[in-house]
Design a protein around this motif. Structure first.
Motif, PDB file in Angstrom:
ATOM      1  N   HIS A 141       0.833  -1.208   0.000  1.00 24.75           N
ATOM      2  CA  HIS A 141       0.000   0.000   0.000  1.00 24.75           C
ATOM      3  C   HIS A 141       0.871   1.262   0.000  1.00 24.75           C
ATOM      4  O   HIS A 141       0.621   2.208  -0.763  1.00 24.75           O
ATOM      5  N   LEU A 142       1.898   1.276   0.847  1.00 25.94           N
ATOM      6  CA  LEU A 142       2.804   2.433   0.903  1.00 25.94           C
ATOM      7  C   LEU A 142       3.599   2.597  -0.386  1.00 25.94           C
ATOM      8  O   LEU A 142       3.869   3.719  -0.823  1.00 25.94           O
ATOM      9  N   LYS A 143       3.966   1.479  -1.000  1.00 21.60           N
ATOM     10  CA  LYS A 143       4.701   1.528  -2.261  1.00 21.60           C
ATOM     11  C   LYS A 143       3.855   2.208  -3.334  1.00 21.60           C
ATOM     12  O   LYS A 143       4.340   3.042  -4.100  1.00 21.60           O
ATOM     13  N   GLY A 144       2.568   1.872  -3.382  1.00 23.39           N
ATOM     14  CA  GLY A 144       1.664   2.515  -4.335  1.00 23.39           C
ATOM     15  C   GLY A 144       1.493   3.995  -4.060  1.00 23.39           C
ATOM     16  O   GLY A 144       1.433   4.815  -4.988  1.00 23.39           O
ATOM     17  N   PHE A 145       1.415   4.368  -2.793  1.00 24.46           N
ATOM     18  CA  PHE A 145       1.307   5.777  -2.403  1.00 24.46           C
ATOM     19  C   PHE A 145       2.531   6.546  -2.898  1.00 24.46           C
ATOM     20  O   PHE A 145       2.408   7.649  -3.472  1.00 24.46           O
TER      21      PHE A 145
END
Length: 443
Positions: free
Chosen positions: A310-314
């Motif tokens: 999720h953080l990687k996508g952000f």
């Protein structure tokens, strides 16, 4: 003298001298105008590049996007109902400029054209919200929910069942091999020591051929002969099928045959409380002031292992990570704390024993894991600060109402499309619709 009742003119069959202007019939502050204005200002060059020149003319992608977004705003998720609205609803007619794309056109645009493009469109809108001062990307509230997949709940594949079937084949193959060795022990000078812990289609085929060769022209019980015939016809084929199924599982415990990306999960909407499993996706969102900043779809039912992706996508969307992240105990693993520390994100994330430690006033230590004990001590102190208490309280009023809005007010509890890529498009459209509605209320 009695007065007469006077009615206003009513002549529905009378022709108008000039056709009415649809724009005059729509209120100036109506939400449909905001949808049209915001989407008109988007950069969709990459989306237009997907169109090939030649052939008949196409409906403009901005018009189709407006119809989809306003459809989701109006709790209309079916392309057939959108097609009907384009003929009957004045707001849809105004958005489309009286064009009438059919349900196939709308569905192809949603499921094919927007794949890989919706996230950049969504990001543009969030950056516009940030520019207007309506949101901040510095502090994010993260949580997840399960949404049912558009899949048959009775056609499924279980990882444990595959392992059980493979183990049974290996066990029965070993029994047949031992029987063959016992029958021909006087003739076998150098008996083979085969390992049956791991079997594949090739190994099964070769072993059965050897067994048949050993038992050739021998009197063998009918049950053994039947089992050998069945094994020759089915075991190798079954093992190939199990191999493909395990590749689809990719470490998951299950999947639905009608949507192989969906995993069986326990749903909170199970009012009968019988623990029924349904094919679903785990939706993760980051919010700020009840606006959706980022979303991601995951096949695993627990939230713990979703944070890194999720953080990687952000970070890919905004070229930066938030300065502060607030989440519940579902994300409080050692790996997640280390991840947030490596990215220099202040973690206002509870751990499993936080409530217990609050009551007792003592931090639960881990004798076997000193690093985890230090992380808990540091996290407990951070969560007990004034800002920590404020953010913990704010989380309940920030991210959770968004799920209530999507699942209860908008009645979005089941996806219309199948496959992770298409599901991400649906969530992207829904997130855009949610943000535009919030934007209209803030204006």
């Amino acid at each position: 003298m009695k007065s007469k009742v006077v009615f206003k003119d009513y002549k529905p069959k009378e022709n108008l001298l000039f056709p009415p202007n649809l724009s005059e019939l729509i209120d100036q502050k109506h939400l449909v105008r905001i949808v049209s204005s915001i989407i008109d200002g988007l950069d969709i060059k990459t989306l237009i590049k997907n169109y090939k020149p030649g052939g008949t003319s196409c409906y403009h992608p901005k018009m189709l996007l407006k119809v989809l977004v306003y459809g989701y705003l109006s709790n209309i998720y079916s392309s057939r109902k959108m097609e009907q609205a384009l003929k009957e609803n004045i707001h849809f007619m105004w958005l489309s400029g009286m064009s009438r794309p059919d349900h196939n056109t709308l569905n192809r645009f949603r499921s094919e054209r927007l794949k890989g493009e919706i996230k950049s469109i969504f990001t543009q809108i969030v950056l516009l919200l940030e520019k207007e001062g309506l949101v901040s990307l510095a502090t994010t509230f993260v949580d997840g929910t399960k949404i049912e997949a558009n899949a048959n709940r009775y056609t499924f594949v279980w990882g444990r069942a595959i392992k059980k079937h493979k183990a049974r084949i290996a066990e029965q193959l070993e029994e047949l091999w031992n029987y063959a060795e016992e029958v021909a022990k006087n003739e076998l000078q150098n008996p083979e020591n085969l390992d049956f812990k791991e079997v594949d289609a090739e190994k099964v085929t070769q072993t059965i051929e050897k067994i048949n060769e050993v038992l050739k022209n021998r009197k063998v019980p009918s049950k053994i002969r039947q089992k050998l015939n069945y094994a020759k016809k089915n075991w190798a084929t079954n093992l190939e099928k199990y191999k493909k199924q395990q590749e689809i599982l990719a470490g998951r415990n299950s999947y639905s045959k009608t949507d192989t990306d969906a995993t069986f999960m326990r749903m909170k909407e199970d009012y009968m409380r019988n623990g029924q499993l349904k094919p679903a996706y785990n939706l993760q969102i980051s919010t700020n002031k009840q606006f959706i900043l980022h979303y991601s779809i995951h096949p695993n039912p627990t939230d713990t292992k979703t944070l890194e992706s999720h953080l990687k996508g952000f970070e890919e969307s905004y070229d930066k990570v938030p300065k502060e992240l607030v989440a519940d105990a579902g994300y409080g693993s050692e790996e997640n704390y280390n991840l947030l520390q490596s990215k220099k994100i202040k973690a206002y994330v509870k751990y499993n024993y936080f409530r217990k430690d609050q009551k007792s006033g003592q931090i639960t230590t881990s004798q076997s894991n000193r690093k985890l004990a230090r992380i808990r001590e540091k996290t407990f102190k951070l969560l007990q600060t004034k800002k920590g208490i404020k953010l913990r309280k704010q989380r309940c009023h920030d991210v959770e109402p968004v799920f209530a809005e999507l699942k209860h007010n908008k009645n979005f509890k089941r996806f219309m499309l199948r496959g992770k890529n298409k599901v991400e498009v649906e969530i992207g459209i829904l997130a855009i619709a949610h943000n535009l509605k919030k934007m209209a209320k803030a204006a």
